[in-house]
Motif scaffolding. Structure first.
Motif, PDB file in Angstrom:
ATOM      1  N   ALA A   1     -18.060   7.319  -1.213  1.00  0.00           N
ATOM      2  CA  ALA A   1     -18.794   7.951  -0.121  1.00  0.00           C
ATOM      3  C   ALA A   1     -18.940   6.929   1.008  1.00  0.00           C
ATOM      4  N   VAL A   2     -19.894   7.139   1.888  1.00  0.00           N
ATOM      5  CA  VAL A   2     -20.241   6.182   2.941  1.00  0.00           C
ATOM      6  C   VAL A   2     -21.733   5.924   2.863  1.00  0.00           C
ATOM      7  N   THR A   3     -22.107   4.642   2.814  1.00  0.00           N
ATOM      8  CA  THR A   3     -23.515   4.252   2.791  1.00  0.00           C
ATOM      9  C   THR A   3     -23.811   3.428   4.041  1.00  0.00           C
ATOM     10  N   ILE A   4     -24.755   3.876   4.829  1.00  0.00           N
ATOM     11  CA  ILE A   4     -25.113   3.230   6.088  1.00  0.00           C
ATOM     12  C   ILE A   4     -26.576   2.822   6.031  1.00  0.00           C
ATOM     13  N   GLY A   5     -26.869   1.600   6.448  1.00  0.00           N
ATOM     14  CA  GLY A   5     -28.218   1.058   6.369  1.00  0.00           C
ATOM     15  C   GLY A   5     -29.120   1.516   7.497  1.00  0.00           C
ATOM     16  N   ASP A   6     -30.231   0.812   7.681  1.00  0.00           N
ATOM     17  CA  ASP A   6     -31.214   1.140   8.705  1.00  0.00           C
ATOM     18  C   ASP A   6     -30.756   0.637  10.078  1.00  0.00           C
ATOM     19  N   ASP A   7     -31.198   1.322  11.129  1.00  0.00           N
ATOM     20  CA  ASP A   7     -31.032   0.873  12.519  1.00  0.00           C
ATOM     21  C   ASP A   7     -29.572   0.696  12.918  1.00  0.00           C
ATOM     22  N   VAL A   8     -28.703   1.507  12.368  1.00  0.00           N
ATOM     23  CA  VAL A   8     -27.276   1.483  12.716  1.00  0.00           C
ATOM     24  C   VAL A   8     -27.024   2.497  13.829  1.00  0.00           C
ATOM     25  N   GLU A   9     -26.179   2.127  14.791  1.00  0.00           N
ATOM     26  CA  GLU A   9     -25.774   3.061  15.838  1.00  0.00           C
ATOM     27  C   GLU A   9     -24.259   3.192  15.817  1.00  0.00           C
ATOM     28  N   VAL A  10     -23.787   4.439  15.871  1.00  0.00           N
ATOM     29  CA  VAL A  10     -22.352   4.731  15.828  1.00  0.00           C
ATOM     30  C   VAL A  10     -21.995   5.504  17.092  1.00  0.00           C
ATOM     31  N   GLY A  11     -20.996   5.014  17.836  1.00  0.00           N
ATOM     32  CA  GLY A  11     -20.642   5.594  19.119  1.00  0.00           C
ATOM     33  C   GLY A  11     -19.871   6.891  19.025  1.00  0.00           C
ATOM     34  N   ALA A  12     -19.713   7.524  20.181  1.00  0.00           N
ATOM     35  CA  ALA A  12     -19.055   8.818  20.271  1.00  0.00           C
ATOM     36  C   ALA A  12     -17.594   8.718  19.841  1.00  0.00           C
TER      37      ALA A  12
END
Length: 352
Positions: free
Chosen positions: A213-224
């Motif tokens: 799967a995908v695990t993303i932590g806190d306060d992450v920003e992903v662009g358009a």
């Protein structure tokens, strides 16, 4: 039904001093309604000086207040917020002045979940969650408190979103994706699509099912428009505080360390591991199955083909030149191999 109204923020310098944890010099009752550059600021605006090259603009600046380093405070005649890191203080102030929706529509009839949204009966929504038009939240998904799901988003089966997550319009989360608290995912991003995995049997490519799967932590920003692929077996992992620009590709089983920044149009092939506090410039390509240690900066348009195990700044590629000069140099470069062999032969014939 009308949408939520934008509430225009306004603060006194005293309030900003408390919120930003910096002292005030001058009249702390000065009211600030917006941020602006030194060149364009006017009454009611707060501006800042972070780069000394713009110091000459202070004399003509019309801002009501400034964010300045204490060493420069005596050079101006307007109230100041004094900060040892003016750019960081400006960044924090910008968050205060971002437009936020109020709690309801103009008639007070705005509902948190739009009538056209499709939400599975087995999904769980925390308090104060908003879901926009045509959004889909599938079975088993859990949405944390205060999160906002924009119009046309898809939150796949068994996804987990932390508190105060923002998905802008048309974000797609495939099944099993996990986002920490306060993540921001911009429009068109796709998280959890299949990694690019195939085995060639001599005649055709056989798809490898992507079981992670995908695990993303806190306060992450992903662009358009960025894509983060799910892992083949283990998860693809994006650690706390990572910032990913627009149109970035992150392949399956990659691990991106905390507080790393990846600029636009870069691509990480599968099983790349990037350390903490790295900066990957725009248009960088990183081949798979290699590692980059902590605190590495890679210049824009570089190609990384080997593991980097020492912190520092790394670059590759040819710098821009006038076209005719570049062509001459390219011809010379193509002859280097032959020149090297000639030099080796000459060295062999030299007397000892």
């Amino acid at each position: 039904m009308t949408g939520p109204r934008a509430v225009k923020p306004s603060f006194t310098l005293k309030e900003l001093s408390r919120l930003l944890d910096v002292p005030v010099q001058g009249d702390d009752t000065t009211r600030i309604d917006a941020l602006a550059t030194l060149k364009r600021a006017g009454p009611g605006n707060l501006s800042f000086l972070a780069n000394p090259r713009y110091a000459r603009q202070l004399a003509d600046c019309q801002a009501s207040a400034l964010i300045l380093h204490p060493d420069l405070a005596s050079t101006v005649n307007v109230p100041c917020l004094l900060s040892s890191s003016p750019y960081v203080t400006y960044a924090r102030a910008s968050q205060l002045f971002a437009a936020v929706p109020d709690s309801g529509g103009e008639r007070g009839d705005e509902t948190p979940v739009h009538a056209s949204a499709v939400i599975s009966g087995s999904a769980t929504l925390g308090n104060n969650v908003r879901v926009g038009p045509q959004a889909v939240i599938e079975s088993g998904a859990i949405i944390g408190e205060g999160s906002r799901i924009g119009a046309g988003c898809v939150v796949g089966r068994d996804c987990r979103l932390g508190d105060n997550v923002t998905l802008y319009a048309n974000v797609t989360l495939y099944h099993g994706v996990s986002l920490g608290d306060r993540c921001i995912i911009h429009s068109g991003a796709v998280i959890g699509a299949d990694g690019f995995g195939f085995a060639f049997d001599g005649q055709r490519s056989v798809k490898i099912a992507q079981l992670g799967a995908v695990t993303i932590g806190d306060d992450v920003e992903v662009g358009a428009g960025s894509c983060i692929d799910r892992g083949a077996l283990d998860d693809t992992v994006i650690e706390d505080g990572v910032k990913i620009d627009n149109q970035v590709q992150i392949g399956h089983n990659c691990v991106v360390g905390a507080h790393t920044v990846i600029c636009g149009c870069s691509a990480l092939a599968g099983s790349t591991r990037i350390g903490r506090y790295c900066v990957i410039g725009g248009g960088v390509g990183i081949t798979g199955h290699l590692s980059i240690c902590d605190k590495v900066s890679v210049s824009a348009m570089s190609m990384v083909t080997r593991t980097i195990d020492q912190p520092g700044v790394y670059s590759s590629g040819t710098l821009l030149q006038e076209s005719s000069l570049w062509k001459r140099n390219a011809v010379t470069l193509s002859k280097l191999s032959g020149l090297s062999k000639r030099v080796q032969k000459l060295e062999q014939n030299l007397p000892e």
